[in-house]
Design a protein around this motif. Structure first.
Motif, PDB file in Angstrom:
ATOM      1  N   SER A  35      36.138 -43.621 -19.038  1.00  0.00           N
ATOM      2  CA  SER A  35      37.168 -43.564 -20.066  1.00  0.00           C
ATOM      3  C   SER A  35      37.463 -44.940 -20.641  1.00  0.00           C
ATOM      4  O   SER A  35      37.977 -45.057 -21.734  1.00  0.00           O
ATOM      5  CB  SER A  35      38.450 -42.958 -19.490  1.00  0.00           C
ATOM      6  N   PRO A  44      32.695 -46.434 -26.900  1.00  0.00           N
ATOM      7  CA  PRO A  44      31.958 -45.245 -27.329  1.00  0.00           C
ATOM      8  C   PRO A  44      30.460 -45.526 -27.395  1.00  0.00           C
ATOM      9  O   PRO A  44      30.028 -46.628 -27.702  1.00  0.00           O
ATOM     10  CB  PRO A  44      32.538 -44.953 -28.718  1.00  0.00           C
ATOM     11  N   SER A  65      24.252 -35.825 -25.974  1.00  0.00           N
ATOM     12  CA  SER A  65      24.904 -35.019 -24.945  1.00  0.00           C
ATOM     13  C   SER A  65      24.152 -33.711 -24.790  1.00  0.00           C
ATOM     14  O   SER A  65      23.326 -33.345 -25.620  1.00  0.00           O
ATOM     15  CB  SER A  65      26.369 -34.747 -25.308  1.00  0.00           C
ATOM     16  N   ASP A 114      24.705 -29.568 -23.567  1.00  0.00           N
ATOM     17  CA  ASP A 114      25.613 -28.500 -23.164  1.00  0.00           C
ATOM     18  C   ASP A 114      25.199 -27.878 -21.841  1.00  0.00           C
ATOM     19  O   ASP A 114      25.993 -27.243 -21.163  1.00  0.00           O
ATOM     20  CB  ASP A 114      25.660 -27.412 -24.241  1.00  0.00           C
ATOM     21  N   TYR A 129      25.679 -38.102 -18.810  1.00  0.00           N
ATOM     22  CA  TYR A 129      26.427 -37.316 -19.793  1.00  0.00           C
ATOM     23  C   TYR A 129      26.171 -35.837 -19.585  1.00  0.00           C
ATOM     24  O   TYR A 129      25.055 -35.404 -19.291  1.00  0.00           O
ATOM     25  CB  TYR A 129      25.994 -37.669 -21.224  1.00  0.00           C
ATOM     26  N   PRO A 153      28.410 -32.616 -21.817  1.00  0.00           N
ATOM     27  CA  PRO A 153      28.997 -32.672 -23.160  1.00  0.00           C
ATOM     28  C   PRO A 153      29.807 -33.952 -23.361  1.00  0.00           C
ATOM     29  O   PRO A 153      29.928 -34.443 -24.468  1.00  0.00           O
ATOM     30  CB  PRO A 153      29.894 -31.426 -23.195  1.00  0.00           C
ATOM     31  N   GLU A 154      30.341 -34.503 -22.240  1.00  0.00           N
ATOM     32  CA  GLU A 154      31.104 -35.745 -22.256  1.00  0.00           C
ATOM     33  C   GLU A 154      30.562 -36.653 -21.159  1.00  0.00           C
ATOM     34  O   GLU A 154      29.864 -36.208 -20.247  1.00  0.00           O
ATOM     35  CB  GLU A 154      32.598 -35.462 -22.018  1.00  0.00           C
ATOM     36  N   PRO A 155      30.877 -37.950 -21.221  1.00  0.00           N
ATOM     37  CA  PRO A 155      30.471 -38.854 -20.128  1.00  0.00           C
ATOM     38  C   PRO A 155      31.016 -38.373 -18.785  1.00  0.00           C
ATOM     39  O   PRO A 155      32.137 -37.883 -18.695  1.00  0.00           O
ATOM     40  CB  PRO A 155      31.077 -40.194 -20.546  1.00  0.00           C
TER      41      PRO A 155
END
Length: 505
Positions: free
Chosen positions: A322, A326, A331, A333, A398, A400-402
């Motif tokens: 976080s 960026p 990414s 799914d 990763y 969908p998100e890190p």
């Protein structure tokens, strides 16, 4: 540094240790009660036989019961003490290995920890089976015996109060000398162990160049150093034993002489005098036992101090995703994408890897390729959050998100170059070669069915046939959507790769 008699961290971190301390205290209290009762019974029975009237049969029965209980308590202390020692040593060793597994292997002193977790921590058994029960008896039996003696014969109790502090005083003085020598002995043993292992590993090379006798002088020097340090510890231990025995014997003798003179002038009864003579050793024995057992357990205490420090050592935290800037990495799914973005790691030998960039996709076998010491393994350790110092750039997984490192471990299977098998398999795996252990560990990691499979030089210790079988298993895993990331320079692995990321230093 002088070790405390009881490290509070041991009781806080080890449940078997806490349980045994409670059992040892209970057994010490029971032993003190039976000894005091036996002292009263012996005194009155003997006085009755000599002076009259003849003691009743009930007194003999009670004495037999007390003696039997004393024997059962001694057996229970020995039996449960050894069980507790095994449980505590096993618990501490397992927790330390779990902690060391998260350490940066580049900075880990393997020889030192090999010694600590083998012969070092095994020395904790005398501490648990001998020292802790003696310490519990010192705080329970000694005050109880003193109180009874004071009730029966106050002058004898006064002599005991004056002479008793001499034993812990000399015990502390001798312990001060022993501590540094014990730590030196462990260091010498670690150096000797590492030297011997290096020699065994290099025997083929030495034999090829006909230099097998070259290390003999160095091994002999290290052996003599270990011999000297061991003998220094033993000399101090024998000295402490002599001092403690002499002081305890002299103290009991002073009480006995005083009782003898007062029996002559009639100021004490025979029953009271005999009772005191039977009970008075229980005042000194626990303290004396603490001293002698403490020296027996010095190796274990020194090793346990390092083990507890390692277990409590704060772990370096990998930077949270976080807080990272960026990134444009793709990414997925379904599955995990691994992205290296200009990753560089500064170490003792320079920057390795240097500016590593590349991506590992689900459904593919991706290989970090490069020569030895180029930083392939280090890149994997950074990704897993094990190596955090000297890191520049990013290595992130990763979805969908890190994915944060703490969550990544729940979704990854990691096979290092030298895998450690489950403790349940240690006995069976003792005779396995490194290649066989690697195959067993690989099979177990596949059974976990994780989304990311990371392997470090998985075919380094396998023959060509077994290497091809492993690569076939990896291909099946990749075809099922698993992200397979390997570090290797094996041509077989490179031929099987879908994507190769060059690692430079």
């Amino acid at each position: 540094m002088i070790q405390k008699p009881v490290d509070p961290r041991l009781l806080r971190l080890s449940r078997p240790a806490r349980r045994w301390v409670g059992v040892a205290a209970f057994l010490s209290a029971a032993a003190a009660i039976t000894t005091i009762c036996a002292g009263f019974l012996i005194g009155h029975i003997t006085a009755g036989i000599i002076e009259g009237p003849t003691p009743s049969p009930q007194l003999f029965i009670a004495l037999g019961v007390a003696a039997t209980l004393r024997g059962l308590i001694a057996w229970a202390r020995h039996r449960f003490g050894h069980i507790a020692a095994i449980d505590v040593v096993t618990d501490l060793r397992a927790r330390t290995l779990r902690s060391l597994a998260l350490r940066d292997p580049r900075t880990l002193d393997r020889a030192h920890w090999r010694t600590i977790l083998s012969s070092g921590i095994e020395g904790l058994a005398p501490y648990l089976t001998g020292f802790l029960p003696a310490l519990a008896a010192t705080f329970i039996a000694t005050p109880a015996a003193l109180a009874v003696i004071f009730y029966v014969d106050a002058p004898s109790a006064l002599i005991a109060l004056i002479t008793l502090p001499l034993i812990p005083l000399f015990m502390w003085l001798v312990g001060t000398l022993t501590q540094g020598r014990t730590e030196k002995r462990l260091r010498d043993l670690s150096v000797l162990s590492e030297q011997m292992l290096d020699l065994v590993a290099g025997l083929p090379t030495l034999k090829a160049f006909r230099r097998t006798h070259a290390p003999a002088k160095e091994i002999e020097r290290l052996s003599h150093a270990h011999h000297r340090s061991t003998m220094q510890v033993l000399k101090i231990a024998f000295l402490s034993g002599f001092v403690l025995e002499f002081l305890a014997t002299l103290s009991v003798a002073l009480v006995a002489v005083g009782i003898g003179f007062r029996l002559i002038d009639g100021s004490i009864t025979l029953a009271a005098g005999l009772t005191v003579l039977v009970i008075i050793p229980e005042v000194y024995n626990p303290v004396r036992e603490v001293g002698s057992r403490f020296h027996d357990a010095q190796d274990g205490l020194a090793a346990t101090h390092e083990v507890l420090s390692e277990i409590e050592r704060p772990r370096p935290q990998a930077p949270s995703v976080s807080t990272l800037p960026p990134h444009a990495a793709p990414s997925s799914d379904s599955g995990i994408v691994v992205n290296f973005d200009r990753l560089s790691v500064q170490g003792r030998d320079g920057t390795r890897p240097k500016n590593l960039s590349g991506t590992a996709q689900p459904g593919q076998i991706t290989v970090l390729a490069g020569p030895n010491a180029s930083g392939k393994s280090t890149a994997l350790l950074v990704l897993l959050g094990i190596t955090t110092e000297g890191v520049d750039g990013q290595a992130i997984a990763y979805g969908p998100e890190p994915i944060d490192v703490s969550k990544l471990w729940k979704r990854v299977s990691y096979l290092p170059q030298r895998p450690a098998l489950s403790p349940a398999l240690v006995g069976e795996a003792a005779e396995l070669s490194l290649g066989q252990r690697q195959r067993v560990a690989f099979a177990r990691e596949l059974e976990r069915e994780r989304e990311l499979l990371i392997l470090d030089e998985p075919t380094a210790h396998l023959d060509e046939g077994n290497a091809r079988i492993m690569l076939q298993c990896l291909r099946k895993a990749a075809d099922s959507g698993v992200t397979v990331l390997l570090a290797s320079h094996d041509p077989l692995v490179l031929d099987a790769a879908d994507h190769i990321i060059e690692v430079n230093s």
